[in-house]
Design a protein around this motif. Structure first.
Motif: not given
Lengths: 804, 140, 493, 113
Positions: A762-769, B33-38, B114-118, D68-73
């Motif tokens: 969520v941080i990746l796609v939203d907070y810090r998208g 859960a763990p995962g996502g676009g990347f 966010a899903m579209i973004f992903d 947060l650090p995980q997201a940065l990494i």
């Protein structure tokens, strides 16, 4: 009428010159320029009325009001005198140039553009009350002088002279700017008048002497004082009208103007009096002494100009003494101010005419080498007369203007003996002695100039051209100037009243209220005074030296070429090129390793130093989490993999070992509860290894290229330093967690506000998208890069400077 | 060797689809859960790499006839577009919206922009890595 | 329109993506690039007007409260840099039409330029230290593509060095951010400032401050971290060199300025003194190089380094005059470097060489070029009323006021070296006996001279019209010297 | 545990720098790979290693690791992947053009002619 705008009249007119030059073919472009300068001259004449009574006039054109920068034209006696010289002599020089420069052969458009630019610059200097715009015009003179000296830019000497003059004068200008800025800080104003008015408030300020020295550097370089004079002889590569105008009558006087203008501020300083008077006298002597050595007519005049400028400079220095003494003693130093201005006028006249004659000789005979000249008197009678008048005035003989100012000069120098302050009682005797010796040489070179050229045997065979008297047009200007030289002798007090006294009042502000209070009366005969005795001595010894010149002139050759100021300049310039080249070659090896060694060494050294000096190193065992078996095992695996990378013998082993490091990192991510990272690292490592393998057959075998033990040891030391620095930094930063992280917020809001459960995602796609958006951009760009790197191969050439 | 190749290739096809499906799963799992676009994208790439190892470049290119640079561009547009959509509503860039929808087939599901973004992220990752691999593989 | 401040970043990005669809159609690419830049420029002007009128503009993305989301901040410093960057890119793109060659155009030259501009503008605008890292990577990646595009032997060789250095500096950037996060626990720059002020910059933060100086110093090419720059910058074609020269080092300078005015301000006797010393050494190193070479590109490249030193010297004074001067000089240098690189590019195109000794007498054939060059050269050296003067004047004044007397005199003296180095080009290339020009390689430079001339004109206007620019520069220097303006704008509730 | 990690990070940086300074291009690239690993582990360590639960919401868990650090990494990993891919290609293209992978033979453009 805002007369500040008139400063810009010439430069605005310059815009039309190229146009006129192209369209009006049958009229010499110079006439247009002549009209401009003559008109300005006539306009400025009107101000005499005002300055006669000590009145001043100002006119302002704002430029950068928010920074308090404006063009302020300020006309008092001093600036008016200079303005008249600039426009008057300017007009005569332009007139002369009309006949001197062939409109068919020369690029007149450029020439007159530069000349007009210069005229604006000079008017700006002498009229500016604002120090910043003063500096602006100051640099403009350097630039226009550069362009004029380099006018014949295909000649080596022209380019050399142009660069030399620019380097030296711009250097002085920059230093002067420093001084002016210091003054503006101390006096809290950019206005020279206001500075003068409250000078007393900052005398003795820490920066005072520094400002003084910096301003003087500007003045000395521009006015060709020792040791900066060396640019002036080389500036003679300019067309002769330019030499007559810039390098004798106007630009070189800008330095004198500056000294005169700032006298009321700096006069209180001992350093000022010693420097200005001392350097002036030294220059006077030096210039006159070396003028005799020269063989080029213009070179003789150049050295003579240097010398004469020194003379005026020393008088300006002496005039500052007037601020330290009172009563009868003061009168004599006020006298010095008068003498300085008076001689300045005289010099402009006779030197202008002499340069023009030198130009005429050059024009008509094809040479300026005095060894090839001689006996031109009968062929060029008018030129000879002008040259004679000018030279005799320069030598300080009656009945010419130069005689009068020379006498005043000697009087002032004699007076310096009696000045009681600043060790003058002890050392003051030097001044009249040097002045006298220099005057002897002045006498010698004046005679040398005129008689070696015009008297004696004719040497027709050595001349490139058949000599004849020159055209009337070209004679006009020098004749006018020569006439003035004679006239001045007979009406010195009228000149004094009209021009000199108002200028003196402006220069020694605070000492007078009205020009009439300057009680100097010049007379040709002033009794059997010591000055007159000195003059007689000068004539006697000078005549003797002139007659025996051929016997001792060789002595000059003793001085070795490499031991001179010119050689010093050349050395500096060579140092600036090949010296810097060698220096740079020393550390710019072209090898990236060398550069990285510098960088890593610096980074490690300065960070570690800061860590300990700032007392920032700390290890707080409490803050660390307990040891963890899996963690330690992974660490061991990772280190082993690193060692394998280091010692791998084949590329395949190395790549696999590197993959091993990556997978251990992924293991760490697992251990430290970072499932997303672990997953990503795992996949990325796999894809990376795949990429390596795909590129495999393009890669070379792993070779060490014979790295010596020393080489490797060096690398090891640097590497160890960086590694240790990182460890220390990591420990210290972790041990000093001063403020808790902001991340609690994410844990609290991830479900309620962002409707997600995996906080990292969520941080990746939203907070810090935003980070993510551009991080994929990086990936995309990398894709583009890989694609075009492989597909686009322009050339295998090493050097392809033409842009494909 | 021929038989081995056939076995390998058939095997690979199977594995490819497994990994591919897994990657899609990972992609959708991302928000909770763990995962996502990347990771999803990278896994898809890994699957394609596998195909490349088993077959040759030309065959794979025939099977996946996309210009992957265009895929990258579309992905970027999608991601940027999602984020920039907020400009239309004059709320700060990147303000996501989500709601529960009653969809015909899936029942009530939560849809999140966010899903579209992903998805954009996914496309870019796949597009650029495949571009790299294809060009490197095609370079001789 | 609260997203206004994003447009100068998003628009080039958008156009770059669109260009990817038109790989083979060079004409469309050219047109779209220019249109995109023109639109971006327009919006950046609107933004500048807005910042001038209403003060610092901020936007925390995703509607999250300030330290948690990424905040973008447009103050006068950033908007000035953004606007100038777009403007210069516009002219360089125009110049590229003639200079870069069809082949490169077909291989994503324009998208790479726009991506780089995106990164540059993003780095100037972001208010989040990690986001700054991301934008650094964006423009770096794009610059990697640009520096190697074409794959000439020299390019490849120098690219490796360029990338290596930048990979190292990126790693250090990450390290510095990690350390800072460990100590302070936040990434938002305004928040960092508040929190550092709270704990009063103990030693560890000073160390981190120095680490940041080194990281940005590598990008900004300060002593002794600049060594990689001359070689690398001389490899790519002129338009790329011009872009790099005008924009890239300035980001390093900007980042140093930002961090050293916004948050590392509680231990100035250490941090800023170090900055001062390094800036002077940078100038020395630049001067040595500028004199040592007879190669047009190298002379100009070393002048980039000198300018970096001068700007940072102004920043290190931490007073009004110095900071305003630094801002003036920063923008001036971007414009004038752009102009000069384009001009020497034309010289190189005409003569077919970048070696000064092989040139001469261009004044006879290309007088207008000569005059333009001369004006630009004087502008670079800070001759009034051209563009470099006001900045240098204020920097010198600021240094005097701060008591750095000799540093100030040194800056003045260094102007002489700058002048010498660029005048030498004039004397060698334009004066002297004409040399035979390689007729086969010579081609029309008329199209190339237009953008160069426009940049020169802008630089003249910048100098002569200083009065109109002063308010913007003082705003910029105000926001730098008074961190509270920035902080209040970001952390307002 | 952070102590051990700090040393591991130090070793990674040390090995990376050592490789980067060597003459062989391939080893230089290996060095850049190690460098980014070192940087990523540093971020992780700086976030603190003591957490007990991964940052994925779960019932009854409160002690999440700092996300947060995980997201940065993650961001940093993707970026270094892009850079690595680019470098590999750049490397072999250079090798192909220059016919050497010895950095000492690739003297730069700093010739002082």
């Amino acid at each position: 009428m805002e007369f500040v705008l008139l400063i810009f009249l010439p430069i605005v007119a310059a815009l039309f010159v190229p146009f006129l030059y192209k369209t009006v073919k049958n009229i010499h472009t110079g006439w247009f320029v002549f009209i401009i300068s003559a008109a300005l001259f006539i306009y400025y004449l009107r101000f005499i009325e005002k300055t006669l009574n000590g009145n001043v006039d100002t006119s302002t054109l704002s430029w950068i009001p928010s920074l308090d920068i404006a063009f302020i034209a300020y006309i008092d006696g001093l600036s008016l005198l200079f303005s008249l010289l600039i426009t008057g002599i300017g007009a005569l020089v332009v007139l002369y140039s009309i006949f001197y420069l062939d409109k068919k052969r020369e690029k007149l458009n450029n020439f007159y553009v530069y000349l007009l630019m210069f005229m604006t610059a000079m008017l700006g200097i002498v009229q500016s009350d604002h120090m910043i715009t003063l500096y602006l015009f100051w640099e403009l003179t350097s630039i226009s002088s550069f362009l004029l000296i380099g006018y014949w830019y295909t000649r080596d000497r022209s380019r050399f002279g142009a660069l030399k003059s620019m380097m030296i004068t711009v250097f002085g200008g920059l230093m002067m700017l420093g001084g002016l800025v210091l003054l503006s800080i101390m006096g809290d104003t950019y206005s020279i008048r206001e500075l003068i008015a409250n000078a007393s408030s900052f005398i003795g300020h820490d920066y005072f002497t520094l400002a003084l020295v910096l301003v003087l550097l500007g003045a000395f370089t521009k006015s060709a004082q020792f040791p900066f004079y060396i640019w002036l002889p080389d500036a003679m590569e300019a067309p002769t009208p330019v030499s007559a105008y810039l390098h004798s009558a106007t630009m070189v006087k800008a330095g004198l103007y500056l000294v005169a203008r700032f006298t009321p501020i700096f006069a209180s300083s001992e350093v000022w009096i010693w420097l200005v008077t001392g350097i002036g006298l030294l220059t006077l002597f030096w210039g006159s002494f070396f003028a005799v050595k020269q063989t080029d007519l213009k070179a003789i005049l150049a050295f003579s100009t240097v010398s004469q400028l020194g003379l005026i400079m020393s008088l300006l220095g002496a005039s500052a003494v007037a601020y330290h003494v009172t009563g009868a003693d003061a009168a004599i130093f006020k006298f010095a101010a008068f003498a300085a201005i008076f001689h300045l006028i005289n010099h402009a006249m006779f030197k202008g005419s002499l340069f023009m004659v030198a130009g005429i000789v050059d024009h008509e005979t094809g040479t300026r080498d005095i060894r090839k000249l001689g006996g031109l008197m009968s062929i060029m009678p008018v030129s000879f007369t002008v040259a004679f008048i000018g030279s005799m005035s320069m030598a300080g003989l009656p009945p010419f203007g130069g005689f009068l100012s020379k006498e005043l000069f000697l009087t002032s120098m004699l007076a310096l003996r009696d000045f009681e302050l600043f060790n003058f009682a002890t050392w003051g005797i030097i001044f009249p002695i040097v002045a006298w010796v220099a005057s002897v040489f002045t006498f010698v070179y004046s005679f040398y100039f005129v008689f070696k050229t015009f008297a004696g045997k004719r040497k027709m065979q050595s001349l490139p051209k058949e000599p004849k008297e020159t055209s009337l047009g070209m004679l006009l200007s020098p004749v006018v100037l020569a006439a003035i030289v004679v006239v001045i002798f007979f009406i010195p007090n009228l000149i004094g009243k009209m021009f000199v006294k108002p200028a003196v009042v402006a220069m020694q502000s605070g000492l007078y209220n009205h020009p009439d209070e300057v009680t100097v009366n010049v007379s040709a005969w002033h009794g059997w005074s010591p000055e007159l005795m000195m003059t007689l001595g000068i004539i006697a010894l000078g005549a003797f030296l002139f007659l025996t010149m051929s016997k001792w002139q060789k002595l000059y050759d003793i001085q070795p070429q490499y031991f001179s100021l010119n050689a010093l300049y050349d050395t500096l310039m060579v140092f600036g090129e090949s010296g810097m080249n060698r220096l740079s070659r020393f550390y710019m090896t072209g090898l990236i390793r060398t550069y990285l060694v510098y960088m890593f060494a610096f980074i490690a050294a300065i960070t570690t130093a800061a860590l300990f000096i700032q007392d920032a190193f700390a290890v707080d065992m409490e803050s660390f989490s307990p040891l963890n078996t899996y963690g330690i095992m992974t660490a061991v695996i990772l280190v082993l993999a690193v060692v394998m990378v280091l010692f791998a013998k084949t590329r395949l082993a190395a790549i696999i070992a590197l993959g091993g490091v990556g997978y251990s990192v992924a293991l760490f991510f697992v251990i430290y509860k970072a499932p997303d990272l672990a997953l990503t690292q795992l996949v990325i490592e796999t894809v990376s290894v795949a990429l390596f393998l795909l590129a495999f057959h393009h890669l070379p075998a792993l070779k060490r290229h014979g790295e010596s033990t020393k080489f490797r040891l060096g690398n090891f030391i640097i590497a160890a330093a960086v590694g240790i620095t990182m460890t220390l930094l990591a420990l210290s930063a972790h041990s000093q967690k001063l403020i808790p992280s902001i991340s609690q917020y994410y844990k609290d809001t991830v479900f309620t506000e962002a409707a997600g459960g995996n906080i990292v995602n969520v941080i990746l796609v939203d907070y810090r998208g935003f980070d993510t958006l551009f991080e994929i951009a990086v990936l995309a760009i990398a894709g583009i890069g890989v694609y075009s790197m492989i597909r686009l191969r322009l050339s295998r050439k090493e050097n392809s400077d033409e842009n494909k | 060797m021929k038989t081995n190749d056939v076995i390998l290739q058939t095997g690979t096809k199977v594995v490819f689809f497994i990994i591919f499906l897994f990657s899609i799963h990972i992609f959708f799992a991302g928000h909770f859960a763990p995962g996502g676009g990347f990771v999803g994208g990278l896994l898809t790439t890994a699957a394609i790499v596998l195909l490349l190892l088993a077959f040759d470049l030309k065959t794979v290119q025939k099977a996946l006839p996309f210009n992957f640079m265009i895929v990258v561009a579309v992905g970027l547009l999608l991601a940027l577009g999602t984020a920039a959509g907020s400009i239309l509503f004059d709320v700060p860039f990147f303000t996501h919206a989500y709601d529960d929808f009653n969809l015909p087939l899936f029942g009530v599901s939560s849809l999140h922009t966010a899903m579209i973004f992903d998805a954009g992220v996914y496309l870019v990752v796949v597009g650029s890595t495949i571009t790299m691999i294809q060009t490197i593989g095609g370079d001789s | 329109m609260i997203n206004l401040l994003l447009l100068p970043i998003i628009l080039p990005f958008f156009f770059a993506i669109i260009l990817l669809f038109f790989k083979e159609n060079v004409r469309v690419q050219r047109t779209l690039t220019l249109i995109g830049l023109a639109i971006s420029f327009t919006f950046s002007l609107v933004l500048m007007a807005k910042v001038k009128a209403d003060g610092v503009q901020t936007l925390t993305l995703g509607s999250w409260p300030a330290p948690f989301g990424i905040t973008m901040v447009s103050d006068m410093v950033s908007v000035l840099l953004v606007t100038t960057s777009i403007l210069i890119t516009f002219f360089i793109v125009m110049y590229s039409f003639e200079a870069i060659g069809k082949e490169r155009e077909r291989f994503y030259y324009y998208p790479a330029v726009l991506f780089m501009l995106t990164g540059v503008n993003g780095a100037f605008t972001t208010g989040d230290i990690f986001n700054m890292f991301v934008f650094f990577e964006v423009f770096l990646m794009a610059s990697y593509v640009l520096i190697v595009l074409g794959g000439e032997k020299k390019q490849l060789r120098e690219s490796i060095k360029y990338i290596l250095v930048n990979v190292i500096s990126s790693a250090l950037f990450v390290v510095a951010i990690a350390l800072l996060y460990s100590v302070i626990g936040t990434l938002n720059m305004a928040d960092i400032s508040v929190k550092i002020a709270e704990v009063g910059q103990p030693g560890i933060i000073t160390v981190i401050a120095i680490l940041f100086l080194l990281v940005f110093g590598i990008k900004g090419a300060i002593f002794p971290l600049y060594f990689w720059l001359p070689g690398s910058y001389s490899a790519p074609p002129i338009p790329v060199l011009a872009l790099f020269g005008a924009l890239l080092t300035k980001i390093g300078v900007y980042a140093i300025t930002r961090t050293y005015t916004l948050f590392f301000i509680h231990n100035m006797p250490v941090t800023h003194e170090l900055l001062l010393v390094l800036s002077i050494l940078t100038i020395v190193a630049g001067c040595i190089g500028a004199l040592a070479y007879f190669d047009l590109k190298h002379i100009m490249i070393y002048n980039i380094i000198i300018a970096v030193g001068v700007i940072l010297f102004g920043v290190a004074q931490m007073n009004d005059a110095g900071m305003t001067g630094a801002m003036f000089y920063l923008i001036h240098d971007m414009i004038i470097k752009g102009a000069l690189f384009l001009l020497i590019g034309i010289i190189i195109a005409i003569t077919g060489t970048s070696n000064l000794r092989k040139m001469g007498g261009l004044m006879k054939t290309n007088a207008p070029l000569g005059w333009m060059y001369l004006i630009a050269a004087f502008g670079l050296a800070g001759i009034p009323p051209l563009s470099g003067f006001t900045g240098k004047l204020l920097i010198v004044k600021g240094a005097f006021e701060a008591g750095n007397v000799w540093g100030s005199v040194f800056i003045l003296a260094s102007s002489l070296i700058v002048l010498l180095s660029v005048i030498r080009i004039f004397i060698y290339a334009f004066w002297g006996e004409p040399v035979e020009l390689p007729t086969t390689k010579r081609r029309s430079y008329r199209i190339m001279i237009v953008p160069a001339a426009l940049l020169v004109v802008i630089s003249i206007a910048y100098g002569v019209g200083t009065e109109w620019i002063v308010p913007y520069m003082t705003d910029a220097s105000d926001v730098l010297l008074k961190p509270s303006i920035y902080i209040d704008a970001v952390l307002k509730e | 545990m952070e102590f051990v990690m700090a040393i591991v990070i130090g070793i990674l940086f040390m090995a990376a720098v050592y490789l980067i300074l060597s003459k062989s291009l391939l080893r230089i690239i290996l060095g850049t790979g190690l460098l980014s690993h070192g940087a990523h582990l540093l971020i992780l360590t700086m976030g603190g290693l003591g957490g007990t639960s991964p940052p994925v919401l779960a019932e009854g868990v409160t002690d999440y690791v700092d996300p947060l650090p995980q997201a940065l990494i993650l961001t940093a990993i993707v970026i270094s992947f892009g850079v690595t891919a680019f470098i590999i290609v750049l490397f072999y293209r250079t090798y192909a053009e220059h016919k050497t992978d010895n950095m000492n033979l690739m003297k730069g453009n700093d010739e002082h002619d």
